[in-house]
Design a protein around this motif. Structure first.
Motif, PDB file in Angstrom:
ATOM      1  N   SER A   5       0.707  -1.194  -0.189  1.00 15.04           N
ATOM      2  CA  SER A   5      -0.007  -0.079   0.186  1.00 15.04           C
ATOM      3  C   SER A   5       1.002   1.526   0.099  1.00 15.04           C
ATOM      4  O   SER A   5       2.210   1.309   0.588  1.00 15.04           O
ATOM      5  N   CYS A   6       0.669   2.095  -0.119  1.00 15.99           N
ATOM      6  CA  CYS A   6       0.896   3.867   0.005  1.00 15.99           C
ATOM      7  C   CYS A   6       0.591   4.391   1.048  1.00 15.99           C
ATOM      8  O   CYS A   6       0.489   3.180   1.876  1.00 15.99           O
ATOM      9  N   LEU A   7       1.930   5.501   1.309  1.00 11.72           N
ATOM     10  CA  LEU A   7       1.254   5.701   3.174  1.00 11.72           C
ATOM     11  C   LEU A   7       0.623   6.171   3.422  1.00 11.72           C
ATOM     12  O   LEU A   7      -0.370   5.341   4.389  1.00 11.72           O
ATOM     13  N   CYS A   8      -1.023   7.022   2.738  1.00 13.10           N
ATOM     14  CA  CYS A   8      -1.850   6.869   3.104  1.00 13.10           C
ATOM     15  C   CYS A   8      -2.973   5.832   3.036  1.00 13.10           C
ATOM     16  O   CYS A   8      -4.407   5.562   4.051  1.00 13.10           O
ATOM     17  N   GLY A   9      -3.174   4.739   2.288  1.00 11.41           N
ATOM     18  CA  GLY A   9      -3.706   4.196   2.200  1.00 11.41           C
ATOM     19  C   GLY A   9      -5.141   3.682   0.953  1.00 11.41           C
ATOM     20  O   GLY A   9      -5.853   2.920   1.034  1.00 11.41           O
ATOM     21  N   ASP A  10      -4.551   5.501   0.644  1.00 12.59           N
ATOM     22  CA  ASP A  10      -6.051   5.290  -0.480  1.00 12.59           C
ATOM     23  C   ASP A  10      -5.282   4.119  -1.640  1.00 12.59           C
ATOM     24  O   ASP A  10      -5.965   3.767  -2.569  1.00 12.59           O
ATOM     25  N   VAL A  11      -4.279   4.048  -1.791  1.00 16.23           N
ATOM     26  CA  VAL A  11      -3.620   3.082  -3.075  1.00 16.23           C
ATOM     27  C   VAL A  11      -3.333   1.217  -2.087  1.00 16.23           C
ATOM     28  O   VAL A  11      -2.206   1.272  -1.389  1.00 16.23           O
ATOM     29  N   THR A  12      -4.179   0.201  -2.194  1.00 19.38           N
ATOM     30  CA  THR A  12      -3.656  -0.834  -2.357  1.00 19.38           C
ATOM     31  C   THR A  12      -3.233  -2.005  -3.556  1.00 19.38           C
ATOM     32  O   THR A  12      -3.693  -1.543  -4.426  1.00 19.38           O
ATOM     33  N   PHE A  13      -2.239  -2.548  -2.867  1.00 21.15           N
ATOM     34  CA  PHE A  13      -2.157  -3.946  -4.578  1.00 21.15           C
ATOM     35  C   PHE A  13      -1.722  -5.039  -3.917  1.00 21.15           C
ATOM     36  O   PHE A  13      -0.885  -5.509  -2.916  1.00 21.15           O
ATOM     37  N   ILE A  50      -5.297  -3.455  -9.263  1.00 19.84           N
ATOM     38  CA  ILE A  50      -4.906  -2.654  -8.323  1.00 19.84           C
ATOM     39  C   ILE A  50      -5.882  -2.225  -7.040  1.00 19.84           C
ATOM     40  O   ILE A  50      -6.252  -1.502  -8.442  1.00 19.84           O
ATOM     41  N   THR A  51      -5.963  -1.537  -6.408  1.00 20.25           N
ATOM     42  CA  THR A  51      -7.489  -0.732  -6.001  1.00 20.25           C
ATOM     43  C   THR A  51      -6.884   0.899  -5.578  1.00 20.25           C
ATOM     44  O   THR A  51      -5.862   0.588  -5.423  1.00 20.25           O
ATOM     45  N   GLY A  52      -8.247   1.830  -5.784  1.00 21.54           N
ATOM     46  CA  GLY A  52      -7.838   2.768  -5.653  1.00 21.54           C
ATOM     47  C   GLY A  52      -7.130   3.948  -6.781  1.00 21.54           C
ATOM     48  O   GLY A  52      -6.864   2.882  -7.852  1.00 21.54           O
ATOM     49  N   ARG A  53      -7.270   4.819  -6.713  1.00 19.32           N
ATOM     50  CA  ARG A  53      -6.809   5.309  -7.714  1.00 19.32           C
ATOM     51  C   ARG A  53      -4.806   6.101  -8.277  1.00 19.32           C
ATOM     52  O   ARG A  53      -4.268   6.407  -6.981  1.00 19.32           O
ATOM     53  N   VAL A  54      -4.447   5.567  -8.949  1.00 26.60           N
ATOM     54  CA  VAL A  54      -3.187   5.321  -9.500  1.00 26.60           C
ATOM     55  C   VAL A  54      -3.128   6.358 -10.404  1.00 26.60           C
ATOM     56  O   VAL A  54      -3.795   6.693 -11.270  1.00 26.60           O
ATOM     57  N   THR A  55      -1.567   7.924 -10.060  1.00 24.84           N
ATOM     58  CA  THR A  55      -2.011   8.714 -10.846  1.00 24.84           C
ATOM     59  C   THR A  55      -0.803   8.278 -11.577  1.00 24.84           C
ATOM     60  O   THR A  55       0.634   7.663 -11.258  1.00 24.84           O
TER      61      THR A  55
END
Ligand SMILES: [Zn+2]
Length: 123
Positions: A5-13, A50-55
């Motif tokens: 996951s990213c730091l904030c948790g909006d993106v997980t994989f 991937i879940t969440g929005r990736v730029t």
């Protein structure tokens, strides 16, 4: 299976394949984007969910770089025309079961550090 996951948790994989080629990249783009080095491994793209929005940032004509638009975590690197995708080792939940194998693009490394872990270094 590996989760990350990213730091904030909006993106997980999740990675549903064995991570290949665990390496540390010293290229200028990875150093600029990460703030130092970028450690990653790769897997077939279709095995990474991937879940969440990736730029996605098109840093060159050959590859794009994916990060969380909220917290900025640099998570993915994808070469156009390849069916694999790299993901950040630092984003994985532990235990990762992964060990680094090599340093890459060391010809572009920064002048403020040495590589002293004894792993193979590729120009
Ligand atoms: Zn985030």
């Amino acid at each position: 299976m590996h989760k990350g996951s990213c730091l904030c948790g909006d993106v997980t994989f999740t990675v549903n394949a064995a991570p290949e080629g665990p390496s540390v990249c010293h290229c200028g783009q990875c150093r600029n984007q990460s703030g130092h080095l970028w450690a990653s491994a790769y897997a077939p793209e279709h095995d990474i969910a991937i879940t969440g929005r990736v730029t996605w940032y098109e840093a060159s004509t050959t590859a794009k770089r994916g990060f969380c638009p909220r917290c900025g975590s640099f998570l993915f690197w994808k070469a156009h025309g390849e069916d694999t995708m790299s993901f950040a080792l630092g984003a994985l939940d532990e235990p990762t079961g992964v060990r680094l194998e090599k340093h890459i693009f060391v010809a572009d490394k920064g002048d403020y550090y040495d590589i002293a872990d004894g792993l193979p270094q590729k120009e």
